[in-house]
Scaffold this motif. Structure first.
Motif, PDB file in Angstrom:
ATOM      1  N   ALA A 119       0.850  -1.200   0.000  1.00  0.00           N
ATOM      2  CA  ALA A 119       0.000   0.000   0.000  1.00  0.00           C
ATOM      3  C   ALA A 119       0.880   1.242   0.000  1.00  0.00           C
ATOM      4  CB  ALA A 119      -0.916   0.000   1.212  1.00  0.00           C
ATOM      5  N   PRO A 120       0.511   2.223  -0.805  1.00  0.00           N
ATOM      6  CA  PRO A 120       1.304   3.459  -0.831  1.00  0.00           C
ATOM      7  C   PRO A 120       1.113   4.259   0.448  1.00  0.00           C
ATOM      8  CG  PRO A 120      -0.671   3.719  -2.137  1.00  0.00           C
ATOM      9  CD  PRO A 120      -0.647   2.286  -1.695  1.00  0.00           C
ATOM     10  N   THR A 121       2.013   5.195   0.659  1.00  0.00           N
ATOM     11  CA  THR A 121       1.841   6.098   1.792  1.00  0.00           C
ATOM     12  C   THR A 121       0.660   7.023   1.489  1.00  0.00           C
ATOM     13  OG1 THR A 121       3.410   7.661   0.870  1.00  0.00           O
ATOM     14  CG2 THR A 121       4.266   6.058   2.457  1.00  0.00           C
ATOM     15  N   VAL A 122       0.101   7.584   2.528  1.00  0.00           N
ATOM     16  CA  VAL A 122      -1.084   8.431   2.404  1.00  0.00           C
ATOM     17  C   VAL A 122      -0.803   9.754   3.095  1.00  0.00           C
ATOM     18  CG1 VAL A 122      -3.526   8.655   3.033  1.00  0.00           C
ATOM     19  CG2 VAL A 122      -2.614   6.413   2.358  1.00  0.00           C
ATOM     20  N   THR A 123      -1.127  10.845   2.438  1.00  0.00           N
ATOM     21  CA  THR A 123      -1.071  12.158   3.072  1.00  0.00           C
ATOM     22  C   THR A 123      -2.337  12.304   3.905  1.00  0.00           C
ATOM     23  OG1 THR A 123       0.150  13.067   1.202  1.00  0.00           O
ATOM     24  CG2 THR A 123      -0.943  14.641   2.666  1.00  0.00           C
ATOM     25  N   GLU A 124      -2.185  12.646   5.178  1.00  0.00           N
ATOM     26  CA  GLU A 124      -3.321  12.750   6.084  1.00  0.00           C
ATOM     27  C   GLU A 124      -3.620  14.217   6.357  1.00  0.00           C
ATOM     28  OE1 GLU A 124      -2.282  10.329   9.474  1.00  0.00           O
ATOM     29  OE2 GLU A 124      -1.869   8.606   8.190  1.00  0.00           O
ATOM     30  N   VAL A 125      -4.884  14.613   6.135  1.00  0.00           N
ATOM     31  CA  VAL A 125      -5.307  16.000   6.286  1.00  0.00           C
ATOM     32  C   VAL A 125      -6.492  16.040   7.243  1.00  0.00           C
ATOM     33  CG1 VAL A 125      -6.188  18.045   5.095  1.00  0.00           C
ATOM     34  CG2 VAL A 125      -4.596  16.497   3.917  1.00  0.00           C
ATOM     35  N   VAL A 126      -6.398  16.863   8.282  1.00  0.00           N
ATOM     36  CA  VAL A 126      -7.487  17.038   9.243  1.00  0.00           C
ATOM     37  C   VAL A 126      -7.973  18.482   9.137  1.00  0.00           C
ATOM     38  CG1 VAL A 126      -8.144  17.009  11.677  1.00  0.00           C
ATOM     39  CG2 VAL A 126      -6.555  15.289  10.799  1.00  0.00           C
ATOM     40  N   GLU A 127      -9.287  18.636   8.971  1.00  0.00           N
ATOM     41  CA  GLU A 127      -9.891  19.957   8.825  1.00  0.00           C
ATOM     42  C   GLU A 127     -11.028  20.108   9.829  1.00  0.00           C
ATOM     43  OE1 GLU A 127      -8.902  22.282   6.771  1.00  0.00           O
ATOM     44  OE2 GLU A 127      -7.769  21.257   5.225  1.00  0.00           O
ATOM     45  N   VAL A 128     -11.255  21.327  10.270  1.00  0.00           N
ATOM     46  CA  VAL A 128     -12.386  21.632  11.151  1.00  0.00           C
ATOM     47  C   VAL A 128     -13.492  22.238  10.296  1.00  0.00           C
ATOM     48  CG1 VAL A 128     -13.183  22.997  13.118  1.00  0.00           C
ATOM     49  CG2 VAL A 128     -10.878  22.039  13.119  1.00  0.00           C
ATOM     50  N   GLY A 129     -14.696  21.657  10.369  1.00  0.00           N
ATOM     51  CA  GLY A 129     -15.824  22.204   9.630  1.00  0.00           C
ATOM     52  C   GLY A 129     -16.632  21.127   8.954  1.00  0.00           C
ATOM     53  N   ASP A 130     -17.385  21.529   7.949  1.00  0.00           N
ATOM     54  CA  ASP A 130     -18.287  20.642   7.229  1.00  0.00           C
ATOM     55  C   ASP A 130     -17.514  19.735   6.271  1.00  0.00           C
ATOM     56  OD1 ASP A 130     -21.163  20.014   6.383  1.00  0.00           O
ATOM     57  OD2 ASP A 130     -20.207  20.545   4.469  1.00  0.00           O
ATOM     58  N   ALA A 131     -17.783  18.430   6.338  1.00  0.00           N
ATOM     59  CA  ALA A 131     -17.060  17.460   5.514  1.00  0.00           C
ATOM     60  C   ALA A 131     -17.233  17.738   4.031  1.00  0.00           C
ATOM     61  CB  ALA A 131     -17.521  16.045   5.853  1.00  0.00           C
ATOM     62  N   ALA A 132     -18.466  17.930   3.588  1.00  0.00           N
ATOM     63  CA  ALA A 132     -18.707  18.150   2.163  1.00  0.00           C
ATOM     64  C   ALA A 132     -17.993  19.402   1.667  1.00  0.00           C
ATOM     65  CB  ALA A 132     -20.200  18.233   1.887  1.00  0.00           C
ATOM     66  N   ASP A 133     -18.046  20.477   2.435  1.00  0.00           N
ATOM     67  CA  ASP A 133     -17.388  21.714   2.022  1.00  0.00           C
ATOM     68  C   ASP A 133     -15.891  21.509   1.834  1.00  0.00           C
ATOM     69  OD1 ASP A 133     -19.835  23.006   2.103  1.00  0.00           O
ATOM     70  OD2 ASP A 133     -19.458  23.963   4.052  1.00  0.00           O
ATOM     71  N   HIS A 134     -15.251  20.814   2.775  1.00  0.00           N
ATOM     72  CA  HIS A 134     -13.798  20.597   2.668  1.00  0.00           C
ATOM     73  C   HIS A 134     -13.451  19.631   1.537  1.00  0.00           C
ATOM     74  CE1 HIS A 134     -12.317  23.049   5.922  1.00  0.00           C
ATOM     75  NE2 HIS A 134     -13.288  22.598   6.693  1.00  0.00           N
ATOM     76  N   LEU A 135     -14.277  18.613   1.327  1.00  0.00           N
ATOM     77  CA  LEU A 135     -14.005  17.684   0.231  1.00  0.00           C
ATOM     78  C   LEU A 135     -14.192  18.364  -1.121  1.00  0.00           C
ATOM     79  CD1 LEU A 135     -15.613  14.467   1.715  1.00  0.00           C
ATOM     80  CD2 LEU A 135     -13.168  14.912   1.379  1.00  0.00           C
ATOM     81  N   ILE A 136     -15.206  19.213  -1.231  1.00  0.00           N
ATOM     82  CA  ILE A 136     -15.396  19.968  -2.478  1.00  0.00           C
ATOM     83  C   ILE A 136     -14.213  20.894  -2.719  1.00  0.00           C
ATOM     84  CG2 ILE A 136     -16.800  21.780  -3.553  1.00  0.00           C
ATOM     85  CD1 ILE A 136     -19.259  20.342  -2.211  1.00  0.00           C
ATOM     86  N   GLU A 137     -13.739  21.549  -1.675  1.00  0.00           N
ATOM     87  CA  GLU A 137     -12.553  22.405  -1.804  1.00  0.00           C
ATOM     88  C   GLU A 137     -11.346  21.580  -2.251  1.00  0.00           C
ATOM     89  OE1 GLU A 137     -10.108  25.633  -1.922  1.00  0.00           O
ATOM     90  OE2 GLU A 137     -12.279  25.700  -1.594  1.00  0.00           O
ATOM     91  N   ALA A 138     -11.152  20.406  -1.659  1.00  0.00           N
ATOM     92  CA  ALA A 138     -10.023  19.545  -2.032  1.00  0.00           C
ATOM     93  C   ALA A 138     -10.152  19.042  -3.465  1.00  0.00           C
ATOM     94  CB  ALA A 138      -9.921  18.370  -1.064  1.00  0.00           C
ATOM     95  N   SER A 139     -11.383  18.929  -3.959  1.00  0.00           N
ATOM     96  CA  SER A 139     -11.584  18.437  -5.332  1.00  0.00           C
ATOM     97  C   SER A 139     -11.000  19.398  -6.367  1.00  0.00           C
ATOM     98  CB  SER A 139     -13.077  18.207  -5.601  1.00  0.00           C
ATOM     99  OG  SER A 139     -13.771  19.422  -5.836  1.00  0.00           O
ATOM    100  N   ARG A 140     -10.744  20.629  -5.970  1.00  0.00           N
ATOM    101  CA  ARG A 140     -10.189  21.615  -6.907  1.00  0.00           C
ATOM    102  C   ARG A 140      -8.774  21.257  -7.356  1.00  0.00           C
ATOM    103  NH1 ARG A 140     -12.989  26.218  -3.573  1.00  0.00           N
ATOM    104  NH2 ARG A 140     -14.944  26.271  -4.721  1.00  0.00           N
ATOM    105  N   HIS A 141      -8.031  20.539  -6.490  1.00  0.00           N
ATOM    106  CA  HIS A 141      -6.673  20.143  -6.876  1.00  0.00           C
ATOM    107  C   HIS A 141      -6.562  18.640  -7.119  1.00  0.00           C
ATOM    108  CE1 HIS A 141      -6.307  19.224  -2.528  1.00  0.00           C
ATOM    109  NE2 HIS A 141      -5.443  18.322  -2.943  1.00  0.00           N
ATOM    110  N   ALA A 142      -7.689  17.932  -7.029  1.00  0.00           N
ATOM    111  CA  ALA A 142      -7.672  16.472  -7.160  1.00  0.00           C
ATOM    112  C   ALA A 142      -8.040  16.045  -8.576  1.00  0.00           C
ATOM    113  CB  ALA A 142      -8.654  15.850  -6.170  1.00  0.00           C
TER     114      ALA A 142
END
Length: 149
Positions: free
Chosen positions: A83-106
């Motif tokens: 299994a490859p290594t994984v970058t772990e990111v912890v954010e405070v707030g709404d899950a959908a909002d942060h995942l949508i924001e992350a989708s901009r660079h994904a």
């Protein structure tokens, strides 16, 4: 040449662990790196004033989201050979909002769903629905039954 990025939402549930597993398997096929994102709401701590500073509610266990995320990532990685290594990111707030924001660079967003709502006939949870409507990259939704396999 830019390395592709797969973002996956992780919340400790069986569904999110299935999503992480799928993302890790897909990363090997794509030569991508994986970012695991855990979000949480920070609850304010209120302790009423009492004599001698005693807390009438007793001790409340402290939540450590970064440790929770790391434990989940390592659990899933241990189940996959190489299994490859994984970058772990912890954010405070709404899950959908942060995942949508992350989708901009994904290049791909992977999420599990508990299946509480419907979109186009498919049973999805609230986070999955919001991500499908707002993400700026393709979205893979891992269905609830995948968590039991």
């Amino acid at each position: 040449m830019r390395t592709p990025v797969i973002v996956v939402g992780v919340d400790g549930s069986g569904q999110s662990n299935a999503a992480l597993r799928w993302a890790l398997e897909e990363s090997a096929r794509r030569g991508a790196r994986v970012e695991a994102v855990l979000t949480y709401f920070h609850e304010p701590v209120f302790v009423p004033a009492t004599l001698m500073g005693l807390n009438p509610y007793g001790e409340r266990p402290q939540r450590h989201p970064a440790q929770e995320l790391h434990a989940n990532v390592e659990l899933v990685r241990a189940s996959l050979p190489d299994a490859p290594t994984v970058t772990e990111v912890v954010e405070v707030g709404d899950a959908a909002d942060h995942l949508i924001e992350a989708s901009r660079h994904a290049d791909l967003l992977v999420i599990g769903t508990r299946g509480h709502g419907r979109v186009a006939g498919a049973v999805l949870g609230g986070v999955a629905q919001k991500c499908l409507h707002g993400a700026e990259c393709p979205v893979v939704v891992i269905p609830p039954r995948a968590a039991t396999k």
